[in-house]
Every structure is written in C-alpha cells, then in structure tokens.
Design an enzyme around this catalytic site. Sequence first.
Site, PDB file in Angstrom:
ATOM      1  N   MET A 164       0.847  -1.192   0.000  1.00 22.98           N
ATOM      2  CA  MET A 164       0.000   0.000   0.000  1.00 22.98           C
ATOM      3  C   MET A 164       0.892   1.254   0.000  1.00 22.98           C
ATOM      4  O   MET A 164       2.010   1.224   0.494  1.00 22.98           O
ATOM      5  CB  MET A 164      -0.919  -0.005   1.230  1.00 22.98           C
ATOM      6  CG  MET A 164      -1.991  -1.081   1.139  1.00 22.98           C
ATOM      7  SD  MET A 164      -3.117  -1.093   2.542  1.00 22.98           S
ATOM      8  CE  MET A 164      -3.970   0.472   2.335  1.00 22.98           C
ATOM      9  N   TYR A 165       0.407   2.304  -0.606  1.00 19.93           N
ATOM     10  CA  TYR A 165       1.058   3.636  -0.686  1.00 19.93           C
ATOM     11  C   TYR A 165       2.296   3.642  -1.581  1.00 19.93           C
ATOM     12  O   TYR A 165       3.072   4.596  -1.546  1.00 19.93           O
ATOM     13  CB  TYR A 165       1.452   4.173   0.716  1.00 19.93           C
ATOM     14  CG  TYR A 165       0.409   3.924   1.749  1.00 19.93           C
ATOM     15  CD1 TYR A 165      -0.800   4.628   1.725  1.00 19.93           C
ATOM     16  CD2 TYR A 165       0.580   2.962   2.741  1.00 19.93           C
ATOM     17  CE1 TYR A 165      -1.788   4.373   2.663  1.00 19.93           C
ATOM     18  CE2 TYR A 165      -0.402   2.701   3.674  1.00 19.93           C
ATOM     19  CZ  TYR A 165      -1.578   3.400   3.630  1.00 19.93           C
ATOM     20  OH  TYR A 165      -2.557   3.141   4.555  1.00 19.93           O
ATOM     21  N   SER A 166       2.510   2.590  -2.386  1.00 15.84           N
ATOM     22  CA  SER A 166       3.718   2.548  -3.214  1.00 15.84           C
ATOM     23  C   SER A 166       3.514   3.239  -4.566  1.00 15.84           C
ATOM     24  O   SER A 166       4.411   3.216  -5.405  1.00 15.84           O
ATOM     25  CB  SER A 166       4.171   1.093  -3.412  1.00 15.84           C
ATOM     26  OG  SER A 166       3.160   0.344  -4.057  1.00 15.84           O
ATOM     27  N   GLY A 167       2.346   3.820  -4.777  1.00 15.91           N
ATOM     28  CA  GLY A 167       2.116   4.578  -6.010  1.00 15.91           C
ATOM     29  C   GLY A 167       1.543   3.755  -7.142  1.00 15.91           C
ATOM     30  O   GLY A 167       1.620   4.160  -8.314  1.00 15.91           O
ATOM     31  N   LYS A 168       0.919   2.638  -6.834  1.00 17.30           N
ATOM     32  CA  LYS A 168       0.358   1.779  -7.888  1.00 17.30           C
ATOM     33  C   LYS A 168      -0.790   2.480  -8.618  1.00 17.30           C
ATOM     34  O   LYS A 168      -0.813   2.525  -9.849  1.00 17.30           O
ATOM     35  CB  LYS A 168      -0.163   0.451  -7.278  1.00 17.30           C
ATOM     36  CG  LYS A 168       0.885  -0.323  -6.491  1.00 17.30           C
ATOM     37  CD  LYS A 168       0.345  -1.633  -5.976  1.00 17.30           C
ATOM     38  CE  LYS A 168      -0.853  -1.512  -5.044  1.00 17.30           C
ATOM     39  NZ  LYS A 168      -0.548  -0.845  -3.765  1.00 17.30           N
ATOM     40  N   ASP A 184      -7.993  -1.673 -11.363  1.00 14.42           N
ATOM     41  CA  ASP A 184      -7.352  -1.386 -10.069  1.00 14.42           C
ATOM     42  C   ASP A 184      -7.745  -2.480  -9.067  1.00 14.42           C
ATOM     43  O   ASP A 184      -8.769  -3.142  -9.233  1.00 14.42           O
ATOM     44  CB  ASP A 184      -7.795  -0.002  -9.561  1.00 14.42           C
ATOM     45  CG  ASP A 184      -6.828   0.578  -8.528  1.00 14.42           C
ATOM     46  OD1 ASP A 184      -5.743  -0.004  -8.311  1.00 14.42           O
ATOM     47  OD2 ASP A 184      -7.157   1.627  -7.927  1.00 14.42           O
ATOM     48  N   GLU A 185      -6.933  -2.664  -8.039  1.00 15.85           N
ATOM     49  CA  GLU A 185      -7.237  -3.580  -6.917  1.00 15.85           C
ATOM     50  C   GLU A 185      -7.544  -5.010  -7.401  1.00 15.85           C
ATOM     51  O   GLU A 185      -8.536  -5.623  -7.002  1.00 15.85           O
ATOM     52  CB  GLU A 185      -8.435  -3.049  -6.102  1.00 15.85           C
ATOM     53  CG  GLU A 185      -8.340  -1.580  -5.716  1.00 15.85           C
ATOM     54  CD  GLU A 185      -7.529  -1.324  -4.452  1.00 15.85           C
ATOM     55  OE1 GLU A 185      -6.713  -2.182  -4.064  1.00 15.85           O
ATOM     56  OE2 GLU A 185      -7.716  -0.256  -3.875  1.00 15.85           O
ATOM     57  N   CYS A 237      10.899   3.339   9.787  1.00 16.20           N
ATOM     58  CA  CYS A 237      12.301   3.791   9.751  1.00 16.20           C
ATOM     59  C   CYS A 237      12.567   4.880   8.718  1.00 16.20           C
ATOM     60  O   CYS A 237      13.645   5.467   8.700  1.00 16.20           O
ATOM     61  CB  CYS A 237      13.238   2.605   9.514  1.00 16.20           C
ATOM     62  SG  CYS A 237      13.123   1.938   7.839  1.00 16.20           S
ATOM     63  N   CYS A 266      11.515  -3.783   9.670  1.00 14.70           N
ATOM     64  CA  CYS A 266      10.515  -3.215  10.587  1.00 14.70           C
ATOM     65  C   CYS A 266       9.306  -4.149  10.702  1.00 14.70           C
ATOM     66  O   CYS A 266       8.727  -4.286  11.777  1.00 14.70           O
ATOM     67  CB  CYS A 266      10.114  -1.811  10.134  1.00 14.70           C
ATOM     68  SG  CYS A 266      11.471  -0.628  10.325  1.00 14.70           S
TER      69      CYS A 266
HETATM   70  P1  ADP Z   1      -1.190   2.715  -3.883  1.00 15.42           P
HETATM   71  O1  ADP Z   1      -2.278   2.578  -4.902  1.00 15.42           O
HETATM   72  O2  ADP Z   1       0.028   1.905  -4.197  1.00 15.42           O
HETATM   73  O3  ADP Z   1      -1.680   2.446  -2.486  1.00 15.42           O
HETATM   74  P2  ADP Z   1      -1.321   5.560  -4.448  1.00 15.42           P
HETATM   75  O4  ADP Z   1      -0.877   5.729  -5.866  1.00 15.42           O
HETATM   76  O5  ADP Z   1      -2.793   5.626  -4.183  1.00 15.42           O
HETATM   77  O6  ADP Z   1      -0.667   4.225  -3.871  1.00 15.42           O
HETATM   78  O7  ADP Z   1      -0.670   6.656  -3.507  1.00 15.42           O
HETATM   79  C1  ADP Z   1       0.702   6.962  -3.545  1.00 15.42           C
HETATM   80  C2  ADP Z   1       0.897   8.219  -2.726  1.00 15.42           C
HETATM   81  O8  ADP Z   1       0.707   7.928  -1.334  1.00 15.42           O
HETATM   82  C3  ADP Z   1       2.284   8.798  -2.783  1.00 15.42           C
HETATM   83  O9  ADP Z   1       2.442   9.622  -3.928  1.00 15.42           O
HETATM   84  C4  ADP Z   1       2.360   9.613  -1.497  1.00 15.42           C
HETATM   85  O10 ADP Z   1       1.866  10.921  -1.692  1.00 15.42           O
HETATM   86  C5  ADP Z   1       1.394   8.908  -0.564  1.00 15.42           C
HETATM   87  N1  ADP Z   1       2.023   8.180   0.535  1.00 15.42           N
HETATM   88  C6  ADP Z   1       1.496   8.049   1.777  1.00 15.42           C
HETATM   89  N2  ADP Z   1       2.282   7.287   2.557  1.00 15.42           N
HETATM   90  C7  ADP Z   1       3.340   6.909   1.808  1.00 15.42           C
HETATM   91  C8  ADP Z   1       4.493   6.086   2.038  1.00 15.42           C
HETATM   92  N3  ADP Z   1       4.712   5.502   3.231  1.00 15.42           N
HETATM   93  N4  ADP Z   1       5.370   5.906   1.025  1.00 15.42           N
HETATM   94  C9  ADP Z   1       5.144   6.488  -0.170  1.00 15.42           C
HETATM   95  N5  ADP Z   1       4.081   7.273  -0.449  1.00 15.42           N
HETATM   96  C10 ADP Z   1       3.170   7.482   0.519  1.00 15.42           C
HETATM   97  P1  TMP Z   2      -4.030   0.336  -2.068  1.00 15.01           P
HETATM   98  O1  TMP Z   2      -2.985  -0.642  -2.490  1.00 15.01           O
HETATM   99  O2  TMP Z   2      -4.557   1.163  -3.189  1.00 15.01           O
HETATM  100  O3  TMP Z   2      -3.597   1.181  -0.920  1.00 15.01           O
HETATM  101  O4  TMP Z   2      -5.315  -0.479  -1.602  1.00 15.01           O
HETATM  102  C1  TMP Z   2      -5.238  -1.735  -0.987  1.00 15.01           C
HETATM  103  C2  TMP Z   2      -6.621  -2.159  -0.517  1.00 15.01           C
HETATM  104  O5  TMP Z   2      -6.554  -3.524  -0.085  1.00 15.01           O
HETATM  105  C3  TMP Z   2      -7.154  -1.369   0.697  1.00 15.01           C
HETATM  106  O6  TMP Z   2      -8.569  -1.209   0.604  1.00 15.01           O
HETATM  107  C4  TMP Z   2      -6.857  -2.263   1.882  1.00 15.01           C
HETATM  108  C5  TMP Z   2      -6.973  -3.650   1.287  1.00 15.01           C
HETATM  109  N1  TMP Z   2      -6.118  -4.663   1.907  1.00 15.01           N
HETATM  110  C6  TMP Z   2      -6.655  -5.935   2.152  1.00 15.01           C
HETATM  111  O7  TMP Z   2      -7.818  -6.189   1.891  1.00 15.01           O
HETATM  112  N2  TMP Z   2      -5.849  -6.897   2.697  1.00 15.01           N
HETATM  113  C7  TMP Z   2      -4.520  -6.675   2.982  1.00 15.01           C
HETATM  114  O8  TMP Z   2      -3.847  -7.610   3.444  1.00 15.01           O
HETATM  115  C8  TMP Z   2      -3.988  -5.361   2.738  1.00 15.01           C
HETATM  116  C9  TMP Z   2      -2.558  -5.076   3.025  1.00 15.01           C
HETATM  117  C10 TMP Z   2      -4.825  -4.396   2.200  1.00 15.01           C
HETATM  118 MG    MG Z   3      -4.286   2.028  -4.932  1.00 16.17          MG
HETATM  119 ZN    ZN Z   4      11.708   0.152   8.084  1.00 19.79          ZN
END
Ligand code: ADP
Ligand code: TMP
Ligand code: MG
Ligand code: ZN
Length: 191
Positions: free
Chosen positions: A12-16, A86-87, A146, A180
């Site tokens: 999550m939050y990796s910019g996907k 997505d997802e 970290c 971590c």
């Molecule tokens: P994903 O779909 O992988 O969850 P998003 O594309 O929706 O990610 O969101 C990515 C954005 O989340 C980044 O551009 C940044 O602004 C924000 N963000 C929040 N927490 C973090 C984190 N720990 N590392 C990187 N980006 C983060």
């Molecule tokens: P994201 O990758 O765009 O942040 O969204 C991930 C979605 O998947 C969010 O709704 C939370 C959910 N999720 C699960 O259902 N199981 C898991 O193990 C994790 C890490 C996330």
């Molecule tokens: Mg996402």
């Molecule tokens: Zn760490």
Amino acid sequence: MSGKLTVIVGPMYSGKTTELLSLIEIYALGKKNYLVFKPSIDIRYSEEHIVSHTGLKAPAIKVTSSDELRKTFAEHAGQLDAIFIDEIHFFDENIVQIIEEIIYSGVNVFCVGLDMSYKHRPFKTTVQIMGIADEVIKKKAVCHICGEYKAVVSYRKVDDTESEIDVGGMEKYIAVCRDCYNKLTGRFKGN
Ligand code: ADP
Ligand code: TMP
Ligand code: MG
Ligand code: ZN
C-alpha cells in the site's frame, strides 16, 4: 496482433494507483478507446472512480465479479485499445483466464494490485496474473517506521481479521520494510 499485459504490484502507498492513472492519461490524451474497472468492494474513497491516496482519480466501472467484467468487456468487443483494472487482488481467480482472452483479442491490459497481504502471504489472483504478464512493475513505499524507501509489505495496525480481505487506509495499514515488519510482528526468526 495480441495485446500486452502489464501488472503493477507493491505494498500500500507505493504509487500503484498513481501509476495506473498516468497510463490512463496517456490513452486519454491519445484519444484511444478504453475502459477502467474497479471491484465494487472498494468503496474507500469513491464507488465510481479509482482514487489514489493523494486524491487523483479517474471514472471507473465497478464490477462485483470477474464475470461481470467479462460481460461488460464483451459489450465493447472490437472497439477497445486497452482496459485498466485497479485492486486486482480483490477479484476471484477466474479473472486470470478472462484477462488472457482479452489480451489475445488484441487489447492491452493494465492491472494493479497488492502482491502480498498484511499476513505476508501472496495474494493468489495477483501472483497468477504476474505469472502470465509481459511486464511486471514492482513498486516500493517509504517505510512508515524507519523512513527508508524500501517498504515492501503492508502492516496491519489493528486486530487481525479471519479474512485477508479488508478494505481500508491509514487507519488500518502502514507500509513497512522487511526489518521493521519483522520487529513489529516477530514472524521470522532471522539470524
Ligand atoms: P497505492 O495505490 O500503491 O496504495 P497511491 O498511488 O494511491 O498508492 O498513492 C501513492 C501516494 O501515497 C504517494 O504519492 C504519497 O503521496 C502517498 N504516501 C502516503 N504514505 C506513503 C508512504 N509511506 N510511502 C510512499 N508514499 C506514501
Ligand atoms: P491500495 O494498495 O490502493 O492502498 O489499496 C489496498 C486495498 O486492499 C485497501 O482497501 C486495503 C486492502 N487490503 C486488504 O484487503 N488486505 C490486505 O492484506 C492489505 C494489506 C490491504
Ligand atoms: Mg491504490
Ligand atoms: Zn523500516
């Protein structure tokens, strides 16, 4: 000619989703024909859009199953250049065969999903799609603990659930690096 399958994975939050939105914009600017899908279970930010954690979004068709996606795709057969999903981890495993059929009909497919659950287990649907992909982009996030740019796992801050499927955001999950994750969970012995 067959289409190409691109898969974007990471914690999550990796910019996907952000990366998927950039790819959608390229197709929109090029006036291509495409559909954007999301699983209906994802009601986190919007039911009608895919939305990044920073609020960037694009309209999307919500589907309750892979079969519904297949039917919607079939209604547009012969008209599309690409589909975006997505997802993907929320989809049933039948999506794998459906995506194969879509690629071989000449349409590019871009999928985004979590490769690992918060239990550090591969998400089956995502991993199977990675196995048949032309290109896999694996992203990382900044470790919430970290601060290093090497987070590859999503850690659940609240009590575990029976199911590994649980929609949510910052109130439930953070992105962490392996060290971590292990300090937080003690799951792996290490040396
Ligand atoms: P994903 O779909 O992988 O969850 P998003 O594309 O929706 O990610 O969101 C990515 C954005 O989340 C980044 O551009 C940044 O602004 C924000 N963000 C929040 N927490 C973090 C984190 N720990 N590392 C990187 N980006 C983060
Ligand atoms: P994201 O990758 O765009 O942040 O969204 C991930 C979605 O998947 C969010 O709704 C939370 C959910 N999720 C699960 O259902 N199981 C898991 O193990 C994790 C890490 C996330
Ligand atoms: Mg996402
Ligand atoms: Zn760490």
